[in-house]
Each structure stands twice: as C-alpha cells, then as structure tokens.
Scaffold this motif. Structure first.
Motif, PDB file in Angstrom:
ATOM      1  N   LEU A   1      -0.384  -5.373   5.468  1.00  0.00           N
ATOM      2  CA  LEU A   1      -0.015  -4.061   4.944  1.00  0.00           C
ATOM      3  C   LEU A   1      -0.102  -2.993   6.024  1.00  0.00           C
ATOM      4  O   LEU A   1      -1.060  -2.962   6.798  1.00  0.00           O
ATOM      5  CB  LEU A   1      -0.971  -3.658   3.820  1.00  0.00           C
ATOM      6  CG  LEU A   1      -0.829  -4.371   2.485  1.00  0.00           C
ATOM      7  CD1 LEU A   1      -2.035  -4.050   1.612  1.00  0.00           C
ATOM      8  CD2 LEU A   1       0.455  -3.964   1.783  1.00  0.00           C
TER       9      LEU A   1
ATOM     10  N   ILE B   1      -0.887   4.740  -3.767  1.00  0.00           N
ATOM     11  CA  ILE B   1      -0.556   4.811  -2.350  1.00  0.00           C
ATOM     12  C   ILE B   1       0.582   3.843  -2.076  1.00  0.00           C
ATOM     13  O   ILE B   1       0.491   2.658  -2.411  1.00  0.00           O
ATOM     14  CB  ILE B   1      -1.784   4.450  -1.489  1.00  0.00           C
ATOM     15  CG1 ILE B   1      -2.806   5.571  -1.595  1.00  0.00           C
ATOM     16  CG2 ILE B   1      -1.382   4.206  -0.029  1.00  0.00           C
ATOM     17  CD1 ILE B   1      -4.147   5.200  -1.042  1.00  0.00           C
TER      18      ILE B   1
ATOM     19  N   VAL C   1      -6.919   5.249   4.782  1.00  0.00           N
ATOM     20  CA  VAL C   1      -6.058   6.392   4.506  1.00  0.00           C
ATOM     21  C   VAL C   1      -6.927   7.641   4.565  1.00  0.00           C
ATOM     22  O   VAL C   1      -8.098   7.602   4.200  1.00  0.00           O
ATOM     23  CB  VAL C   1      -5.436   6.253   3.094  1.00  0.00           C
ATOM     24  CG1 VAL C   1      -4.554   7.431   2.753  1.00  0.00           C
ATOM     25  CG2 VAL C   1      -4.652   4.962   2.978  1.00  0.00           C
TER      26      VAL C   1
ATOM     27  N   PHE D   1       6.495   8.229  -0.818  1.00  0.00           N
ATOM     28  CA  PHE D   1       5.044   8.236  -0.659  1.00  0.00           C
ATOM     29  C   PHE D   1       4.438   9.349  -1.513  1.00  0.00           C
ATOM     30  O   PHE D   1       3.440   9.151  -2.212  1.00  0.00           O
ATOM     31  CB  PHE D   1       4.677   8.435   0.825  1.00  0.00           C
ATOM     32  CG  PHE D   1       3.198   8.427   1.079  1.00  0.00           C
ATOM     33  CD1 PHE D   1       2.517   7.235   1.277  1.00  0.00           C
ATOM     34  CD2 PHE D   1       2.481   9.616   1.110  1.00  0.00           C
ATOM     35  CE1 PHE D   1       1.141   7.227   1.491  1.00  0.00           C
ATOM     36  CE2 PHE D   1       1.104   9.621   1.327  1.00  0.00           C
ATOM     37  CZ  PHE D   1       0.447   8.410   1.516  1.00  0.00           C
TER      38      PHE D   1
ATOM     39  N   LEU E   1       0.685   1.400   6.632  1.00  0.00           N
ATOM     40  CA  LEU E   1       0.959   2.647   5.941  1.00  0.00           C
ATOM     41  C   LEU E   1       2.229   3.295   6.472  1.00  0.00           C
ATOM     42  O   LEU E   1       3.067   3.758   5.722  1.00  0.00           O
ATOM     43  CB  LEU E   1      -0.228   3.586   6.138  1.00  0.00           C
ATOM     44  CG  LEU E   1      -0.386   4.705   5.128  1.00  0.00           C
ATOM     45  CD1 LEU E   1      -0.490   4.162   3.729  1.00  0.00           C
ATOM     46  CD2 LEU E   1      -1.609   5.530   5.467  1.00  0.00           C
ATOM     47  N   GLU E   2       2.335   3.296   7.793  1.00  0.00           N
ATOM     48  CA  GLU E   2       3.483   3.938   8.420  1.00  0.00           C
ATOM     49  C   GLU E   2       4.679   2.994   8.379  1.00  0.00           C
ATOM     50  O   GLU E   2       4.538   1.801   8.205  1.00  0.00           O
ATOM     51  CB  GLU E   2       3.186   4.290   9.889  1.00  0.00           C
ATOM     52  CG  GLU E   2       1.910   5.079  10.105  1.00  0.00           C
ATOM     53  CD  GLU E   2       0.672   4.180  10.092  1.00  0.00           C
ATOM     54  OE1 GLU E   2       0.811   2.963  10.327  1.00  0.00           O
ATOM     55  OE2 GLU E   2      -0.417   4.708   9.834  1.00  0.00           O
TER      56      GLU E   2
ATOM     57  N   LEU F   1      -6.288  -1.343   4.466  1.00  0.00           N
ATOM     58  CA  LEU F   1      -5.738  -0.036   4.833  1.00  0.00           C
ATOM     59  C   LEU F   1      -6.775   1.073   4.782  1.00  0.00           C
ATOM     60  O   LEU F   1      -7.583   1.119   3.862  1.00  0.00           O
ATOM     61  CB  LEU F   1      -4.621   0.352   3.862  1.00  0.00           C
ATOM     62  CG  LEU F   1      -3.224  -0.158   4.109  1.00  0.00           C
ATOM     63  CD1 LEU F   1      -2.296   0.504   3.108  1.00  0.00           C
ATOM     64  CD2 LEU F   1      -2.758   0.124   5.526  1.00  0.00           C
TER      65      LEU F   1
ATOM     66  N   ALA G   1       2.611   1.677   0.422  1.00  0.00           N
ATOM     67  CA  ALA G   1       2.464   1.053   1.733  1.00  0.00           C
ATOM     68  C   ALA G   1       3.642   0.096   1.950  1.00  0.00           C
ATOM     69  O   ALA G   1       4.441  -0.137   1.041  1.00  0.00           O
ATOM     70  CB  ALA G   1       1.144   0.293   1.815  1.00  0.00           C
ATOM     71  N   ASN G   2       3.745  -0.431   3.161  1.00  0.00           N
ATOM     72  CA  ASN G   2       4.760  -1.441   3.470  1.00  0.00           C
ATOM     73  C   ASN G   2       4.066  -2.775   3.678  1.00  0.00           C
ATOM     74  O   ASN G   2       3.081  -2.862   4.399  1.00  0.00           O
ATOM     75  CB  ASN G   2       5.514  -1.065   4.748  1.00  0.00           C
ATOM     76  CG  ASN G   2       6.328   0.196   4.553  1.00  0.00           C
ATOM     77  OD1 ASN G   2       7.124   0.292   3.645  1.00  0.00           O
ATOM     78  ND2 ASN G   2       6.100   1.182   5.397  1.00  0.00           N
ATOM     79  N   LYS G   3       4.598  -3.806   3.040  1.00  0.00           N
ATOM     80  CA  LYS G   3       4.014  -5.135   3.167  1.00  0.00           C
ATOM     81  C   LYS G   3       4.960  -6.041   3.932  1.00  0.00           C
ATOM     82  O   LYS G   3       6.150  -6.117   3.610  1.00  0.00           O
ATOM     83  CB  LYS G   3       3.739  -5.714   1.773  1.00  0.00           C
ATOM     84  CG  LYS G   3       2.983  -7.033   1.823  1.00  0.00           C
ATOM     85  CD  LYS G   3       2.547  -7.458   0.444  1.00  0.00           C
ATOM     86  CE  LYS G   3       3.553  -8.411  -0.156  1.00  0.00           C
ATOM     87  NZ  LYS G   3       3.056  -9.055  -1.383  1.00  0.00           N
TER      88      LYS G   3
ATOM     89  N   SER H   1      -7.484  -3.998   0.081  1.00  0.00           N
ATOM     90  CA  SER H   1      -6.615  -4.034   1.259  1.00  0.00           C
ATOM     91  C   SER H   1      -7.447  -3.628   2.466  1.00  0.00           C
ATOM     92  O   SER H   1      -8.590  -3.199   2.329  1.00  0.00           O
ATOM     93  CB  SER H   1      -5.436  -3.077   1.108  1.00  0.00           C
ATOM     94  OG  SER H   1      -5.838  -1.763   1.444  1.00  0.00           O
TER      95      SER H   1
END
Ligand SMILES: [Zn+2]
Length: 135
Positions: A38, A27, A98, A18, A40-41, A96, A29-31, A94
């Motif tokens: 999406l 950034i 942040v 990250f 973030l954590e 997301l 992220a996990n998809k 997205s």
C-alpha cells in the motif's frame, strides 16, 4: 488536450477522491495489484516488487498515534485553530503512516503515544482532520 493537462487533471481528481474518502472518515490509498503493498501517494512503480499497476483501496480511517508535534502558539493564519497537534498515525491493518490535524491538544498528556484516532474529515486549510477516540 495536451498530455500535460491530462496528467494534471488526473492528479486533481485523485486528490478530490482522497478528500471525498476523508469526508466519509476513510483513507484512500493505492494498492499494488501484484504484491498488495500500500502507498499513499500516487507512484509509478511499487517499491516492493517494481510492478506498475495499482488500484485504489479505501482503508478504515482509524489508527494509532506514532508521533506528533503540539503547536501551542498557532502560526499566522491558524489563529482560529487554538492549540492543536500535527499527528502522525499508523493506519490500522496496514503499514501506512498518515499525518493529520488534531485540535484541542495543549500538552503531551492530552495525547499519549499509542492513542487511537480516526479521520473525521478534510479541511482545505488544515488538511486531513482527525479526532481522538475514547479508549
Ligand atoms: Zn508490489
């Protein structure tokens, strides 16, 4: 190697990834590989479809300011930062949100809601560093 230390090592490396992305202005992220949601954590199950497979994706580090808090008087340990804002921004393309650190913000007029910002690095002390983009 025990399972505990293996998992701690994996967490460490996802944080390092990250940070590496942030230092490139992006950034990480996990998809969800099933529905594309999406997060973030690091999570184990997708909150949308309950699938448990994710892949890392790098998002462009630009976004729009949603809300922020100005710290005019820096707390102890942050004196060198001057006045700054903790900003929550929505990442472009997205859902997301942040949060990041934006220096040089003294009053609300310095940062109208809806301003465009971008990631410009990562500080071990302040976390995600962002900068305001000129319109
Ligand atoms: Zn999903």
């Amino acid at each position: 190697m025990s399972e505990t230390s293996a998992s701690a090592k994996q967490q460490q490396s996802s944080r390092e990834k990250f940070i590496a992305s942030a230092n490139k202005g992006k950034i990480l992220a996990n998809k969800c590989t099933k529905c594309g949601h999406l997060v973030l954590e690091t999570v184990f199950f997708c909150e949308k479809c309950a699938a448990n497979k994710f892949e890392p994706v790098e998002l462009g580090g630009t976004g729009t300011v949603v809300t922020y808090t100005i710290q005019a008087v820096a707390p102890e340990g942050f004196e060198d930062a001057g006045s700054y804002a903790w900003v929550v921004f929505k990442v472009d393309n997205s859902q997301l949100r942040v949060s990041g650190f934006l220096g040089g913000i003294k009053k609300p007029a310095d940062l109208p809601i809806g301003s465009k910002v971008k990631v410009n690095g990562f500080s071990p002390k302040y976390g995600l560093l962002i900068e305001k983009l000129a319109k």
